[in-house]
Design a protein around this motif. Structure first.
Motif, short mmCIF file in Angstrom:
data_model
loop_
_atom_site.label_atom_id
_atom_site.label_comp_id
_atom_site.label_asym_id
_atom_site.label_seq_id
_atom_site.Cartn_x
_atom_site.Cartn_y
_atom_site.Cartn_z
N ASP A 110 0.87 -1.17 0.00
CA ASP A 110 0.00 0.00 0.00
C ASP A 110 0.91 1.23 0.00
O ASP A 110 1.70 1.43 0.92
CB ASP A 110 -0.87 -0.04 1.26
CG ASP A 110 -1.78 1.17 1.38
OD1 ASP A 110 -1.30 2.30 1.16
OD2 ASP A 110 -2.95 1.00 1.72
N HIS A 111 0.80 2.02 -1.05
CA HIS A 111 1.70 3.16 -1.26
C HIS A 111 1.66 4.16 -0.09
O HIS A 111 2.69 4.75 0.27
CB HIS A 111 1.30 3.84 -2.58
CG HIS A 111 2.09 5.03 -2.93
ND1 HIS A 111 3.38 4.97 -3.37
CD2 HIS A 111 1.77 6.35 -2.90
CE1 HIS A 111 3.83 6.20 -3.61
NE2 HIS A 111 2.87 7.06 -3.33
N LEU A 112 0.48 4.36 0.50
CA LEU A 112 0.38 5.34 1.59
C LEU A 112 1.03 4.80 2.86
O LEU A 112 1.73 5.53 3.58
CB LEU A 112 -1.07 5.75 1.82
CG LEU A 112 -1.72 6.44 0.60
CD1 LEU A 112 -3.14 6.88 0.92
CD2 LEU A 112 -0.91 7.64 0.15
N ALA A 114 3.42 2.79 2.81
CA ALA A 114 4.86 2.84 2.50
C ALA A 114 5.43 4.24 2.78
O ALA A 114 6.55 4.37 3.29
CB ALA A 114 5.10 2.43 1.05
N HIS A 115 4.66 5.30 2.45
CA HIS A 115 5.14 6.66 2.73
C HIS A 115 5.43 6.84 4.23
O HIS A 115 6.39 7.51 4.61
CB HIS A 115 4.10 7.70 2.28
CG HIS A 115 4.32 8.21 0.88
ND1 HIS A 115 5.52 8.77 0.47
CD2 HIS A 115 3.50 8.26 -0.19
CE1 HIS A 115 5.41 9.15 -0.81
NE2 HIS A 115 4.20 8.84 -1.24
N ILE A 116 4.60 6.26 5.08
CA ILE A 116 4.84 6.38 6.54
C ILE A 116 5.97 5.43 6.95
O ILE A 116 6.77 5.74 7.84
CB ILE A 116 3.54 6.10 7.34
CG1 ILE A 116 2.50 7.19 7.04
CG2 ILE A 116 3.81 6.02 8.84
CD1 ILE A 116 2.92 8.62 7.34
N ALA A 135 1.45 14.00 2.85
CA ALA A 135 1.14 15.17 2.03
C ALA A 135 1.94 15.04 0.74
O ALA A 135 3.17 15.12 0.75
CB ALA A 135 1.51 16.45 2.76
N SER A 136 1.22 14.79 -0.35
CA SER A 136 1.92 14.57 -1.63
C SER A 136 1.13 15.23 -2.74
O SER A 136 0.20 15.99 -2.50
CB SER A 136 2.08 13.08 -1.87
OG SER A 136 0.83 12.52 -2.19
N GLY A 137 1.51 14.90 -3.99
CA GLY A 137 0.79 15.47 -5.12
C GLY A 137 -0.61 14.90 -5.27
O GLY A 137 -1.50 15.55 -5.80
N THR A 307 9.62 11.97 -1.54
CA THR A 307 9.04 11.81 -2.87
C THR A 307 9.02 10.31 -3.20
O THR A 307 9.69 9.51 -2.55
CB THR A 307 9.85 12.60 -3.92
OG1 THR A 307 11.22 12.34 -3.70
CG2 THR A 307 9.59 14.09 -3.83
N ASP A 308 8.25 9.96 -4.23
CA ASP A 308 8.04 8.54 -4.50
C ASP A 308 9.34 7.80 -4.77
O ASP A 308 10.20 8.29 -5.52
CB ASP A 308 7.06 8.38 -5.67
CG ASP A 308 5.65 8.73 -5.25
OD1 ASP A 308 5.40 8.85 -4.03
OD2 ASP A 308 4.79 8.89 -6.14
N ASN A 309 9.48 6.65 -4.14
CA ASN A 309 10.70 5.84 -4.24
C ASN A 309 10.32 4.40 -3.94
O ASN A 309 9.23 4.14 -3.44
CB ASN A 309 11.73 6.37 -3.22
CG ASN A 309 11.26 6.17 -1.80
OD1 ASN A 309 11.47 5.14 -1.19
ND2 ASN A 309 10.53 7.15 -1.25
ZN ZN Z 1 3.48 9.13 -3.16
#
Ligand code: ZN
Ligand code: KG4
Length: 338
Positions: A110-112, A114-116, A135-137, A307-309
């Motif tokens: 889950d991308h979100l 993953a951000h955390i 907080a992203s695009g 940023t996305d990685n």
């Molecule tokens: Zn993202």
């Protein structure tokens, strides 16, 4: 154990090879900013086609950095939600092909989350439970994060995401895409009190929601009041910097205040922040000031992991630990599932 993590949710094509002690053996990201720049925003069709061209070279790059061959992989993980459908499908197809060919487990990310998890990677195992601000695009959301995989949505944006607001206001001011870094640079020369822009829902502590479209409109009218229809070449010196600084301050005020309201609501003492907008220097400064004043623990993902990685795809090891291996009928879920 070594896992290849893939990330193609939006407009970055990324791959990383990560070991089960969370050591990053190799990581590569191909940004598509130059492709979307002329349109001042991500064009889904262009993004999907660019992922197709880049996914294999980026996987190759990550494996080369890790000094391993594809046959040395023990698993493949891929972000399947949320994101742009065409973009997500490219990563998922590549991951499935590798899983079948190598007979290794396929893991959905889950991308979100993953951000955390990027905060967890930077800080160590004890960031949970926490409030997560992403907080992203594409997203501006607050979550109660019980552990790496157990997230409850507290609230999100009612219209534009914070990064989207940066991108749109940058465009209005004649600044390049992506707008966040451009606004931050312009704001450094400006006065953040020059314009009084609205801070939506700031006072309503019971609503952990965001709205940035009114702010965007306020910026448009403020600029028009000063310059009318004059073209940019004749705008007063300092106008762009003052508008950028005042706009950035309004976004940062709202993000910081809502995150704190979420901490109070959840009675939690740790705030984790990720997503592209978390690169913003003024946001980082304000959150640090607030954390010191109000005595909560703040973990902001390092810039390269905001940023996305694909490195943040290391959350796949948490899924493996929880026995959550995906079947080959795994599908994408472009919209938010929570
Ligand atoms: Zn993202
Ligand atoms: O997380 P991300 O790479 O992609 C999405 O999942 O959307 O975030 C990209 C967003 C863009 O809107 C960009 O303008 C914003 O993050 N951004 C920033 C900064 N750097 C990137 N916003 C504010 N300040 C920055 N320094």
């Amino acid at each position: 154990m070594k896992i290849l993590c893939l990330e193609t949710t939006c407009d970055e094509t990324a791959a990383a090879v990560i070991q089960d002690d969370l050591t990053v053996l190799g990581a590569a990201v191909a940004s598509q900013d130059p492709l979307h720049g002329p349109f001042a925003g991500v064009v889904p069709e262009i993004a999907a086609r660019a992922h197709v061209e880049r996914i294999l070279p980026i996987i190759h790059q990550a494996l080369t950095m890790a000094r391993i061959a594809v046959k040395d992989l023990d698993g493949v993980a891929v972000a399947t939600t949320p994101g742009l459908a065409g973009s997500l499908l490219v990563g998922l197809s590549a991951a499935k092909a590798l899983a079948v060919a190598l007979r290794i487990p396929l893991i959905a990310v889950d991308h979100l989350q993953a951000h955390i998890y990027a905060c967890r990677l930077a800080e160590g195992p004890d960031v949970f439970p926490c409030v997560g601000l992403i907080a992203s695009g594409g997203h501006t959301s607050l979550y109660r994060c019980q552990d790496a995989l157990d997230f409850t949505l507290l609230g999100g944006t009612r219209d534009d995401a914070a990064g989207e607001a940066f991108d749109k206001v940058a465009n209005l001011l004649g600044l390049p895409y992506p707008g966040g870094p451009a606004i931050q640079a312009a704001a450094a020369q400006g006065n953040r009190q020059a314009f009084k822009f609205p801070r939506s829902m700031l006072a309503e502590a019971e609503r952990l929601e965001f709205s940035f479209s009114g702010l965007k409109t306020a910026v448009r009218y403020a600029v028009r009041d000063v310059v009318g229809e004059a073209d940019k070449g004749s705008w007063p010196i300092g106008l762009v910097a003052d508008v950028a600084a005042s706009f950035q301050e309004a976004v940062v005020d709202v993000l910081a205040a809502k995150a704190y309201q979420a901490l109070e609501r959840c009675r939690l003492k740790t705030l984790c922040v990720g997503g592209g907008v978390a690169c913003n220097a003024r946001l980082r400064e304000k959150l640090h000031e607030m954390a010191a004043e109000r005595a909560f623990r703040l973990v902001i993902a390092p810039q390269a992991l905001c940023t996305d990685n694909a490195v943040m795809g290391a959350i796949a090891f948490e899924r493996l630990k929880a026995g959550q291996v995906a079947d080959l009928d795994l599908d994408i879920q472009p919209g938010l599932v929570r």
